[in-house]
Structure formats: C-alpha cells, structure tokens
Design an enzyme around this catalytic site. Sequence first.
Site, PDB file in Angstrom:
ATOM      1  N   LYS A 153       0.917  -1.075  -0.165  1.00 36.14           N
ATOM      2  CA  LYS A 153       0.203   0.154  -0.017  1.00 36.14           C
ATOM      3  C   LYS A 153       0.960   1.229   0.082  1.00 36.14           C
ATOM      4  O   LYS A 153       1.746   1.229   0.758  1.00 36.14           O
ATOM      5  CB  LYS A 153      -0.839  -0.147   1.139  1.00 36.14           C
ATOM      6  CG  LYS A 153      -1.856   1.155   1.475  1.00 36.14           C
ATOM      7  CD  LYS A 153      -2.985   0.997   2.295  1.00 36.14           C
ATOM      8  CE  LYS A 153      -2.713   1.082   3.666  1.00 36.14           C
ATOM      9  NZ  LYS A 153      -2.425   2.306   4.254  1.00 36.14           N
ATOM     10  N   GLU A 174      -9.583   7.036   3.081  1.00 38.87           N
ATOM     11  CA  GLU A 174      -9.630   7.236   4.710  1.00 38.87           C
ATOM     12  C   GLU A 174     -10.079   8.877   4.854  1.00 38.87           C
ATOM     13  O   GLU A 174      -9.831   9.665   4.234  1.00 38.87           O
ATOM     14  CB  GLU A 174      -8.232   7.213   5.284  1.00 38.87           C
ATOM     15  CG  GLU A 174      -8.012   7.645   6.527  1.00 38.87           C
ATOM     16  CD  GLU A 174      -7.024   7.111   7.337  1.00 38.87           C
ATOM     17  OE1 GLU A 174      -5.937   6.432   6.849  1.00 38.87           O
ATOM     18  OE2 GLU A 174      -6.744   7.475   8.592  1.00 38.87           O
ATOM     19  N   GLU A 227       0.783   5.610   0.017  1.00 34.31           N
ATOM     20  CA  GLU A 227      -0.127   6.600   0.101  1.00 34.31           C
ATOM     21  C   GLU A 227       0.001   7.831  -0.725  1.00 34.31           C
ATOM     22  O   GLU A 227       1.239   8.365  -1.047  1.00 34.31           O
ATOM     23  CB  GLU A 227       0.122   7.364   1.699  1.00 34.31           C
ATOM     24  CG  GLU A 227      -0.168   6.246   2.862  1.00 34.31           C
ATOM     25  CD  GLU A 227      -0.305   7.069   4.060  1.00 34.31           C
ATOM     26  OE1 GLU A 227      -0.015   8.235   4.272  1.00 34.31           O
ATOM     27  OE2 GLU A 227      -0.160   6.289   5.127  1.00 34.31           O
TER      28      GLU A 227
HETATM   29  O1  KIV Z   1      -1.625   2.133   8.873  1.00 36.79           O
HETATM   30  C1  KIV Z   1      -2.737   1.842   8.777  1.00 36.79           C
HETATM   31  O2  KIV Z   1      -2.874   1.369   9.948  1.00 36.79           O
HETATM   32  C2  KIV Z   1      -3.535   2.291   7.803  1.00 36.79           C
HETATM   33  C3  KIV Z   1      -5.251   2.447   8.170  1.00 36.79           C
HETATM   34  C4  KIV Z   1      -5.639   3.752   9.028  1.00 36.79           C
HETATM   35  C5  KIV Z   1      -5.928   2.116   6.986  1.00 36.79           C
HETATM   36  O3  KIV Z   1      -2.981   2.814   6.836  1.00 36.79           O
END
Ligand code: KIV
Length: 273
Positions: free
Chosen positions: A118, A187, A120
């Site tokens: 993931k 989010e 950002e």
């Molecule tokens: O790091 C994390 O836990 C996240 C969540 C807030 C989705 O990215």
Amino acid sequence: MSSQSAVKQISLPTLSRYKRDGKKFAALTAYDALFAELISTAGVEVILVGDSLGMVLQGHDSTLPVTLDDMEYHMNCVHRGNKGALIMADLPFMSYASEGQSLESAATLMRCGAHLVKLEGGAWLAESTRLLCERGIPVCAHMGLTPQSINRLGGYRVQGRNPDQAVTMLEEAKILEDSGAAILLLECVPESLGAQITQELSIPVIGIGAGPHTDGQIMVMHDMLGITPSSIRPPKFVKNFLPESKNGLQGAFQAYVEAVKSGVFPGPEHTFH
Ligand code: KIV
C-alpha cells in the site's frame, strides 16, 4: 496429503468477485503472529500490516518514524500467524519517494510474504504503480486522509469536503486504477464521495471513515478493541466491539466481521455526512 485441514486463501480475484456480487468484506490491521491468527480465523479477509504500528505499538505521535526494517519485522511476524487472509503491507514514509526506491522497498516486503503493498498518495504515484504491477507486485492506493502527509495536511481531518477537492480525488483515483492499482483504500472522506468513488471504480474500495457504501471496511485493530493509546483521541469512525462480545477478543473480531458484512457497521454515527 497434509493432515491439517485446508485453509481457504483470499486472493485479489476473490475481492473483485465480492465487488461484482455486492458482497462486503472486512479488513483489520495486525502486527504480530498471534493477532494475525486470531483475526484471520475470525473471518477477516484482509490483514493490513500498517505503519499505524508507529502510533499504536511504538508510541510515536505520527507514522513518520516507522522504517522499512520495522515493517519487515512485523510483516514476517504476521506472515507466520496468518491463516488464509490477504496480507497487505504499508510502504513506510519516504520508502517510495522515487520509482526505483518503490520497487526495492516493495520487493523487501513481498519477500516477507506480503501479497500486495500500500502506497499513500494520488496521481504522482501513477508511474510507480505501473512499474510495480508490471513486475508482479499488486498495489493498493491509499487516498483521502494520508497520515504520512500529516505535516502538509496540518491535521487528521476529513478530506474532499470541498467540491473541487472531491473532483480531483475522483480523477486521481481513476488515474491510479488505470495505472494498475488493484485496490483503493479511502480514509476519512464524506459518505457521498466514498459512495461515488466506489461506484465509479471497478477495483474494490476499502473504507475507513468513508461511509457504509465502500466494498470493504478497515479499522486499526487496537481501535476496535478500545485500546487506543491515551495520547490519541479515537476518531468518530471507530467502534469498540469488545464490550458486546461474549467470547473475548475472538467474539469481538467475529462481531466486527458480521457487522461489516451485514452493512450494520459503519452506522450514521461513524460516518462523515
Ligand atoms: O497504517 C494503517 O493502519 C492504515 C489504516 C489507517 C488504514 O493505513
């Protein structure tokens, strides 16, 4: 043949099928082997090894101090305990600042057993997303409130309230989908924007504080057990599932899964309107 009963492995095609069939799925963060086992056996389809570990485990006031070595350690722990959930690993702050760096960092976490990574950000990640996908590394794009950009955002606030911001977010989500992103995590956005982005994208959308209409929901595990550190005010979208559980932690995880799948969670009180 192994004497152990076969564990059903959740994959990206499983989540795409859920989206097509209108079936909701549940995701939670985990950072160690024991909780990964408890969560995956409770029916949670996606485990996120999140850089939120910087705040809930390490005591930092943001996710910025988390390193790739930290993520590697926790990713290995989760991989050992997981029973069939799809494991998503966060690329931590400044570990994907360039395209080459994003390939190296993602490869490190995939070697530990992550099924996808993931990242950002918005359209600026299009090229990294394309390169990762082409090389066999699926990507979840994380948009809306992106905690690694807390210093630019100036606080943990709802994003996309202003119509121009909402249009830009939708456009950038489509760019990342076209670049090959397999999942979008949204989010802290208003319910209507969460619904619109979920409807207009063909990839599964996971929401946290993005209303009830996203394909899946995610929460930080500590938040849904009511053990948020005292320095952090639990956000509006958090629900503690432990008090209603008749079977301790496992009952709370199962109640969360059922509430997400039946559409009971998130309710209007957890949603930005
Ligand atoms: O790091 C994390 O836990 C996240 C969540 C807030 C989705 O990215």
